[in-house]
Design an enzyme around this catalytic site. Structure first.
Site, PDB file in Angstrom:
ATOM      1  N   LYS A  38       0.846  -1.191   0.000  1.00 25.97           N
ATOM      2  CA  LYS A  38       0.000   0.000   0.000  1.00 25.97           C
ATOM      3  C   LYS A  38       0.886   1.246   0.000  1.00 25.97           C
ATOM      4  CE  LYS A  38      -4.587   0.636   1.838  1.00 25.97           C
ATOM      5  NZ  LYS A  38      -5.345  -0.320   1.056  1.00 25.97           N
ATOM      6  N   GLY A  39       0.722   2.068  -1.005  1.00 21.23           N
ATOM      7  CA  GLY A  39       1.533   3.274  -1.082  1.00 21.23           C
ATOM      8  C   GLY A  39       0.898   4.405  -0.293  1.00 21.23           C
ATOM      9  N   TYR A  41      -0.679   6.890  -1.408  1.00 21.27           N
ATOM     10  CA  TYR A  41      -1.932   7.376  -1.977  1.00 21.27           C
ATOM     11  C   TYR A  41      -2.791   6.281  -2.573  1.00 21.27           C
ATOM     12  CZ  TYR A  41       0.206  11.927  -1.433  1.00 21.27           C
ATOM     13  OH  TYR A  41       0.791  13.048  -0.911  1.00 21.27           O
ATOM     14  N   GLY A  42      -2.496   5.028  -2.271  1.00 25.49           N
ATOM     15  CA  GLY A  42      -3.317   3.975  -2.846  1.00 25.49           C
ATOM     16  C   GLY A  42      -2.479   2.768  -3.178  1.00 25.49           C
ATOM     17  N   GLU A  43      -3.001   1.945  -4.067  1.00 28.18           N
ATOM     18  CA  GLU A  43      -2.261   0.736  -4.423  1.00 28.18           C
ATOM     19  C   GLU A  43      -2.404   0.436  -5.902  1.00 28.18           C
ATOM     20  OE1 GLU A  43      -4.191  -1.588  -1.384  1.00 28.18           O
ATOM     21  OE2 GLU A  43      -5.662  -2.369  -2.808  1.00 28.18           O
ATOM     22  N   VAL A  44      -1.443  -0.334  -6.414  1.00 27.11           N
ATOM     23  CA  VAL A  44      -1.455  -0.686  -7.831  1.00 27.11           C
ATOM     24  C   VAL A  44      -1.534  -2.207  -7.968  1.00 27.11           C
ATOM     25  CG1 VAL A  44      -0.164  -0.584 -10.001  1.00 27.11           C
ATOM     26  CG2 VAL A  44      -0.168   1.397  -8.470  1.00 27.11           C
ATOM     27  N   LYS A  57      -4.754   1.147 -10.846  1.00 26.33           N
ATOM     28  CA  LYS A  57      -4.344   1.967  -9.706  1.00 26.33           C
ATOM     29  C   LYS A  57      -5.590   2.336  -8.932  1.00 26.33           C
ATOM     30  CE  LYS A  57      -1.652   6.028  -8.481  1.00 26.33           C
ATOM     31  NZ  LYS A  57      -0.542   6.877  -8.906  1.00 26.33           N
ATOM     32  N   ASP A 158       4.985  16.532 -11.262  1.00 23.09           N
ATOM     33  CA  ASP A 158       5.444  15.559 -10.263  1.00 23.09           C
ATOM     34  C   ASP A 158       6.352  14.516 -10.919  1.00 23.09           C
ATOM     35  OD1 ASP A 158       5.740  14.426  -7.756  1.00 23.09           O
ATOM     36  OD2 ASP A 158       3.862  13.301  -7.821  1.00 23.09           O
TER      37      ASP A 158
END
Ligand SMILES: Nc1ncnc2c1ncn2[C@@H]1O[C@H](COP(=O)(O)OP(=O)(O)OP(=O)(O)O)[C@@H](O)[C@H]1O
Ligand SMILES: [Mg+2]
Length: 326
Positions: A38-39, A41-44, A57, A158
């Protein structure tokens, strides 16, 4: 979570009405494996859709603005380029009264450039192939194309090695348009969106850190991308063997800031102490870089890029856009 399909009864609908999105409603999309932990800002996930490997994503709700922005850009702009991550569909579903935001794109099994550089060393030609492909992707984003197949000028905001994916053919593609800004020359309209997120601190340009950036001028955002691109080139160059030497992977400014630097840390290092990434001696004496025409030519192009950035930020005037859409 292992076998999720998007055509279940709980879904609330899709955004946009592209063909892929319509068919997504009728064809199961199976999530096969989580690509990463889990990053922030979310997950891939790696998924399978119509026999094709896709990346899914899943945005966390705190980053919904990035999903909206990325969806808006991919849906309004025809962004097909070999060095920009290929979009398949964007999807909003409702499940147990919470909203799930998905972005479905091409899957690149080699992962991000950041992942790749941890494990792999490059030779001069692999280095050039990557550098040039990123430059091509960035140039395509930055340029406005007129006509029916046209596109506005887009700045990424970014750019970093984690937001660049490595393709099997050794080229890269640029991902994550959640912070991007668009510029339309005919009306001189600047669309900066309304995402409160800012870029990644480690990659922030001096004018962002000291807040001297002219935010009503599109050129400013392109310069910010070029700064970040310079840092990515430095990351790549360290992992490129020359004179039989290569360095370990390190992120930019690894020697002067901690692993999760604050805005103030970066500001001190970049604006007050005026630190810049080290240019290694081996980059000057490398026989390949001095003898090979292509290499020297590419290095020159990079230097021109760099000068472009420097002269523009010091001298040339930045013309503000007449309309700034927030
Ligand atoms: N299209 C894709 N194909 C294959 N792997 C991908 C794809 N998109 C993302 N990934 C992998 O998933 C990881 C997480 O991506 P994500 O954009 O969520 O976070 P990040 O860019 O790594 O970090 P940050 O949270 O700082 O933005 C990437 O680093 C990459 O390894
Ligand atoms: Mg990313």
């Amino acid at each position: 979570h292992n076998q999720t399909s998007t055509n279940d009864s709980e879904r609330s609908g899709t955004t946009g009405l592209q063909t892929a999105q319509k068919s997504l409603r009728h064809t199961s999309l199976h999530l096969l494996a989580l690509v990463t932990g889990k990053g922030r800002y979310g997950e891939v996930w790696r998924g399978q859709w119509q026999g094709e490997s896709v990346a899914v994503k899943i945005f966390s709700s705190r980053d919904e603005k990035s999903w909206f922005r990325e969806t808006e850009i991919y849906n309004t702009v025809l962004l097909r380029h070999e060095n920009i991550l290929g979009f398949i569909a964007s999807d909003m579903t409702s499940r147990n009264s919470s909203t799930q935001l998905w972005l479905i794109t091409h899957f690149h099994e080699m992962g991000s450039l950041y992942d790749y550089l941890q494990l792999s060393m490059l030779d001069a030609s692999a280095c050039l192939r990557m550098a040039l492909s990123i430059a091509s992707g960035l140039a395509h984003l930055h340029v406005e194309i007129f006509g029916t197949q046209g596109k506005p000028a887009i700045a990424h905001r970014d750019l970093k090695s984690k937001n660049i994916l490595v393709k099997k053919n050794g080229q890269c593609c640029i991902a994550d348009l959640g912070l991007a800004v668009m510029h339309f020359q005919d009306t001189n309209e600047l669309d900066v969106g309304n995402n409160p997120k800012v870029g990644t601190k480690r990659y922030m340009a001096p004018e962002v850190l000291d807040d001297s950036i002219q935010t009503d001028c599109f050129e400013s955002y392109k310069r910010v991308d070029i700064w970040a691109f310079g840092l990515v080139l430095w990351e790549i160059a360290r992992r490129t063997i020359s004179n039989g030497i290569v360095e370990d992977y390190k992120p930019p400014f690894h020697d002067v800031v901690s692993s999760d630097p604050s805005f103030e840390d970066m500001k001190k290092v970049i604006c007050i102490d005026q630190q810049r990434p080290n240019i290694l001696n081996r980059w000057f004496s490398d026989p390949v870089s001095t003898s090979s025409y292509t290499f020297t030519n590419q290095v020159n192009q990079v230097i021109i890029f760099e000068e472009h950035y420097l002269t523009r930020s010091s001298g040339e005037q930045c013309i503000p856009s007449s309309k700034v859409k927030m």
